[in-house]
Write a protein that holds these residues in place. Structure first.
Motif, PDB file in Angstrom:
ATOM      1  N   ASN A  64      -7.724  -3.801  -3.962  1.00 44.23           N
ATOM      2  CA  ASN A  64      -7.922  -2.404  -3.580  1.00 44.23           C
ATOM      3  C   ASN A  64      -8.329  -1.601  -4.813  1.00 44.23           C
ATOM      4  O   ASN A  64      -7.512  -1.334  -5.697  1.00 44.23           O
ATOM      5  CB  ASN A  64      -6.640  -1.831  -2.968  1.00 44.23           C
ATOM      6  CG  ASN A  64      -6.363  -2.415  -1.598  1.00 44.23           C
ATOM      7  OD1 ASN A  64      -6.781  -1.880  -0.587  1.00 44.23           O
ATOM      8  ND2 ASN A  64      -5.659  -3.542  -1.572  1.00 44.23           N
ATOM      9  N   LYS A  65      -9.578  -1.230  -4.872  1.00 39.60           N
ATOM     10  CA  LYS A  65     -10.125  -0.594  -6.066  1.00 39.60           C
ATOM     11  C   LYS A  65      -9.729   0.873  -6.194  1.00 39.60           C
ATOM     12  O   LYS A  65      -9.785   1.443  -7.275  1.00 39.60           O
ATOM     13  CB  LYS A  65     -11.653  -0.723  -6.077  1.00 39.60           C
ATOM     14  CG  LYS A  65     -12.143  -2.168  -6.086  1.00 39.60           C
ATOM     15  CD  LYS A  65     -11.550  -2.957  -7.247  1.00 39.60           C
ATOM     16  CE  LYS A  65     -12.026  -4.400  -7.263  1.00 39.60           C
ATOM     17  NZ  LYS A  65     -11.382  -5.188  -8.336  1.00 39.60           N
ATOM     18  N   LYS A  66      -9.348   1.516  -5.083  1.00 38.68           N
ATOM     19  CA  LYS A  66      -8.931   2.910  -5.161  1.00 38.68           C
ATOM     20  C   LYS A  66      -7.516   2.981  -5.724  1.00 38.68           C
ATOM     21  O   LYS A  66      -6.596   2.364  -5.204  1.00 38.68           O
ATOM     22  CB  LYS A  66      -8.992   3.569  -3.784  1.00 38.68           C
ATOM     23  CG  LYS A  66     -10.402   3.827  -3.287  1.00 38.68           C
ATOM     24  CD  LYS A  66     -10.397   4.635  -1.999  1.00 38.68           C
ATOM     25  CE  LYS A  66     -11.814   4.961  -1.561  1.00 38.68           C
ATOM     26  NZ  LYS A  66     -11.837   5.767  -0.309  1.00 38.68           N
ATOM     27  N   SER A  67      -7.370   3.755  -6.791  1.00 34.69           N
ATOM     28  CA  SER A  67      -6.073   3.844  -7.449  1.00 34.69           C
ATOM     29  C   SER A  67      -5.899   5.234  -8.034  1.00 34.69           C
ATOM     30  O   SER A  67      -6.875   5.916  -8.347  1.00 34.69           O
ATOM     31  CB  SER A  67      -5.978   2.794  -8.559  1.00 34.69           C
ATOM     32  OG  SER A  67      -4.816   2.966  -9.321  1.00 34.69           O
ATOM     33  N   PHE A  85      -2.976  -7.212  -3.430  1.00 34.73           N
ATOM     34  CA  PHE A  85      -3.206  -5.810  -3.074  1.00 34.73           C
ATOM     35  C   PHE A  85      -3.678  -5.021  -4.295  1.00 34.73           C
ATOM     36  O   PHE A  85      -4.645  -4.254  -4.221  1.00 34.73           O
ATOM     37  CB  PHE A  85      -1.933  -5.166  -2.519  1.00 34.73           C
ATOM     38  CG  PHE A  85      -2.050  -3.667  -2.415  1.00 34.73           C
ATOM     39  CD1 PHE A  85      -2.747  -3.080  -1.370  1.00 34.73           C
ATOM     40  CD2 PHE A  85      -1.507  -2.846  -3.398  1.00 34.73           C
ATOM     41  CE1 PHE A  85      -2.896  -1.697  -1.299  1.00 34.73           C
ATOM     42  CE2 PHE A  85      -1.646  -1.465  -3.332  1.00 34.73           C
ATOM     43  CZ  PHE A  85      -2.340  -0.894  -2.277  1.00 34.73           C
ATOM     44  N   LEU A  86      -2.991  -5.197  -5.424  1.00 36.89           N
ATOM     45  CA  LEU A  86      -3.332  -4.440  -6.628  1.00 36.89           C
ATOM     46  C   LEU A  86      -4.762  -4.705  -7.076  1.00 36.89           C
ATOM     47  O   LEU A  86      -5.467  -3.797  -7.530  1.00 36.89           O
ATOM     48  CB  LEU A  86      -2.366  -4.795  -7.761  1.00 36.89           C
ATOM     49  CG  LEU A  86      -0.902  -4.371  -7.582  1.00 36.89           C
ATOM     50  CD1 LEU A  86      -0.041  -4.954  -8.699  1.00 36.89           C
ATOM     51  CD2 LEU A  86      -0.772  -2.852  -7.557  1.00 36.89           C
ATOM     52  N   GLU A 126       0.830  -1.208   0.000  1.00 39.53           N
ATOM     53  CA  GLU A 126       0.000   0.000   0.000  1.00 39.53           C
ATOM     54  C   GLU A 126       0.864   1.258   0.000  1.00 39.53           C
ATOM     55  O   GLU A 126       0.652   2.175  -0.802  1.00 39.53           O
ATOM     56  CB  GLU A 126      -0.929   0.009   1.210  1.00 39.53           C
ATOM     57  CG  GLU A 126      -1.845   1.231   1.239  1.00 39.53           C
ATOM     58  CD  GLU A 126      -2.843   1.190   2.380  1.00 39.53           C
ATOM     59  OE1 GLU A 126      -3.775   1.997   2.371  1.00 39.53           O
ATOM     60  OE2 GLU A 126      -2.684   0.338   3.276  1.00 39.53           O
ATOM     61  N   MET A 127       1.842   1.323   0.886  1.00 40.88           N
ATOM     62  CA  MET A 127       2.712   2.498   0.952  1.00 40.88           C
ATOM     63  C   MET A 127       3.483   2.675  -0.351  1.00 40.88           C
ATOM     64  O   MET A 127       3.534   3.769  -0.924  1.00 40.88           O
ATOM     65  CB  MET A 127       3.705   2.362   2.111  1.00 40.88           C
ATOM     66  CG  MET A 127       4.697   3.521   2.209  1.00 40.88           C
ATOM     67  SD  MET A 127       6.027   3.222   3.411  1.00 40.88           S
ATOM     68  CE  MET A 127       5.088   3.131   4.929  1.00 40.88           C
ATOM     69  N   VAL A 142      -2.210  -5.597 -14.001  1.00 39.52           N
ATOM     70  CA  VAL A 142      -1.165  -6.514 -13.542  1.00 39.52           C
ATOM     71  C   VAL A 142      -0.569  -7.262 -14.726  1.00 39.52           C
ATOM     72  O   VAL A 142      -1.287  -7.893 -15.504  1.00 39.52           O
ATOM     73  CB  VAL A 142      -1.715  -7.525 -12.516  1.00 39.52           C
ATOM     74  CG1 VAL A 142      -0.660  -8.589 -12.201  1.00 39.52           C
ATOM     75  CG2 VAL A 142      -2.144  -6.813 -11.241  1.00 39.52           C
ATOM     76  N   HIS A 143       0.744  -7.164 -14.850  1.00 36.29           N
ATOM     77  CA  HIS A 143       1.504  -7.922 -15.846  1.00 36.29           C
ATOM     78  C   HIS A 143       2.371  -8.919 -15.070  1.00 36.29           C
ATOM     79  O   HIS A 143       3.303  -8.524 -14.370  1.00 36.29           O
ATOM     80  CB  HIS A 143       2.362  -6.952 -16.666  1.00 36.29           C
ATOM     81  CG  HIS A 143       3.332  -7.622 -17.596  1.00 36.29           C
ATOM     82  ND1 HIS A 143       4.207  -6.899 -18.384  1.00 36.29           N
ATOM     83  CD2 HIS A 143       3.589  -8.924 -17.878  1.00 36.29           C
ATOM     84  CE1 HIS A 143       4.949  -7.722 -19.097  1.00 36.29           C
ATOM     85  NE2 HIS A 143       4.597  -8.963 -18.798  1.00 36.29           N
TER      86      HIS A 143
END
Length: 390
Positions: A131-134, A127-128, A85-86, A140-141
């Motif tokens: 977590n929908k907030k971006s 995590f990617l 996250e950080m 993702v690759h």
């Protein structure tokens, strides 16, 4: 949602540059592109903000389908790791400032440990995806080292759970590809991991033993599963046209960083997309003696530019490419429309067209290096920056 009227910009369309033109954004989409859009016309769609863009350039938001910057963000030092996250939140802010609006975060499932271990890669991908907030369009690759047999079922599970957006297949065993000789791989292991002679010998023996056990039928199963789930597949560091022919036949549509001209030529002959790194272009060639990205582009053997590991190189590489081929619109497409086509997003983003989603960047091109001044994602002004006199 705020609407935007951008006036007097040079707008890079798919095949031309429309000079001193206006662009209207309403309801997250490109509503209108014209020589002159009146403020009255803009007001008909509701409240709007006026942006005066004389001398500025508008291009589509950059779509980066290969960047392992996320690995350095999460693990900036071998003995130090940050929470996903950080690390990701700060990284994505930096990516936006470089004009990247869609990022395919590239994570490697190699035979190693640390950031590329199965446990860490799965944690970051979860995590990617969870977590929908971006801060940008987050994808993702996943990069599979084909000698990492224990990762095969993990990848199948992630595909079935809709965790992946792009899959690439790699082979970093010594004697081919990126490491043309065993000696080159020995030097890499020593410099990167500070391994001793006996440790290096053991690693190389293990790598070569595993390569002899690679079963194309098992790889075929994974690639077909990805393709059947609408996931694009890439092949990495190719130097063998025969291998390219095989992986193309079972569904791969992208070649990443070809190592030999013959592999690139075969890929182009089969209408595959071929990606090269922006740092290679900005540097004037490969930092480790591989093919020149700009030469491949000039010879018609590459059509996608990605950041590889350094996001800030993207904008500069576009303008250097435009100068080399004398075609700004074509150079811009290499970092926007062509990658969008490679991963199936071209109907929504990747070019400036009425009706498409407004992922755009506003560039000040008067400086010695082009500067990203404003970024729009989904029609929202998510980034703004200006020089000031220090």
């Amino acid at each position: 949602m705020m609407n935007y009227l951008i006036k007097n910009a040079d707008i890079v369309l798919e095949d031309t540059v429309l000079e001193k033109a206006d662009l209207l954004i309403t309801d997250n989409k490109i509503n209108k592109i014209a020589d002159n859009i009146s403020e009255k016309n803009a007001a008909d769609f509701g409240k709007y903000k006026l942006i005066k863009a004389e001398g500025k350039l508008i291009i589509p938001g950059l779509i980066d389908i290969h960047s392992d910057a996320i690995e350095k963000a999460v693990q900036p030092r071998p003995s130090m790791s940050l929470s996903p996250e950080m690390a990701v939140n700060q990284l994505e802010k930096n990516l936006i400032s470089a004009g990247i609006t869609t990022m395919y975060h590239s994570l490697s499932l190699s035979d190693g440990s640390g950031i590329r271990s199965t446990e860490n890669v799965v944690e970051i991908i979860n995590f990617l995806k969870n977590n929908k907030k971006s801060y940008l369009r987050r994808k993702v690759h996943l990069r599979l080292e084909k000698t990492n047999f224990v990762a095969y079922p993990v990848i199948e599970d992630m595909i079935n759970k809709d965790k992946l957006d792009l899959l690439s297949i790699m082979d970093h065993t010594p004697g081919q590809g990126q490491y043309k000789t065993v000696e080159e791989y020995q030097e890499y292991l020593h410099k990167t991991y500070n391994l001793g002679e006996k440790e290096i010998e053991d690693v190389i023996k293990s790598k070569l033993d595993k390569k002899r056990k690679v079963n194309r039928a098992d790889l075929n199963k994974i690639i077909e599963l990805a393709v059947n789930n609408s996931i694009s597949v890439a092949s990495h560091d190719d130097d063998d046209p025969e291998y390219v022919a095989w992986i193309k036949e079972i569904g791969a549509n992208i070649l990443e960083f070809p190592m030999k001209i013959t592999a690139a030529e075969y890929g182009i002959s089969q209408e595959m997309m071929i990606s090269v790194g922006a740092p290679n272009i900005v540097n004037g060639g490969s930092h480790n003696g591989n093919l020149s990205a700009l030469d491949l582009i000039k010879d018609g053997l590459a059509n996608i530019i990605c950041s590889d590991y350094y996001a800030a190189a993207m904008i500069n590489s576009i303008f250097l490419t435009a100068e080399a081929i004398n075609d700004l619109a074509e150079a811009v497409k290499m970092a926007t429309l062509y990658p969008a086509e490679a991963v199936g997003l071209e109907s929504k983003i990747g070019s400036i067209k009425e009706g498409k989603i407004a992922d755009l960047i506003l560039i000040d091109k008067k400086n010695s290096h082009p500067i990203v001044e404003e970024v729009f994602i989904n029609g929202e002004n998510v980034y703004k920056s200006r020089f000031w006199n220090n």
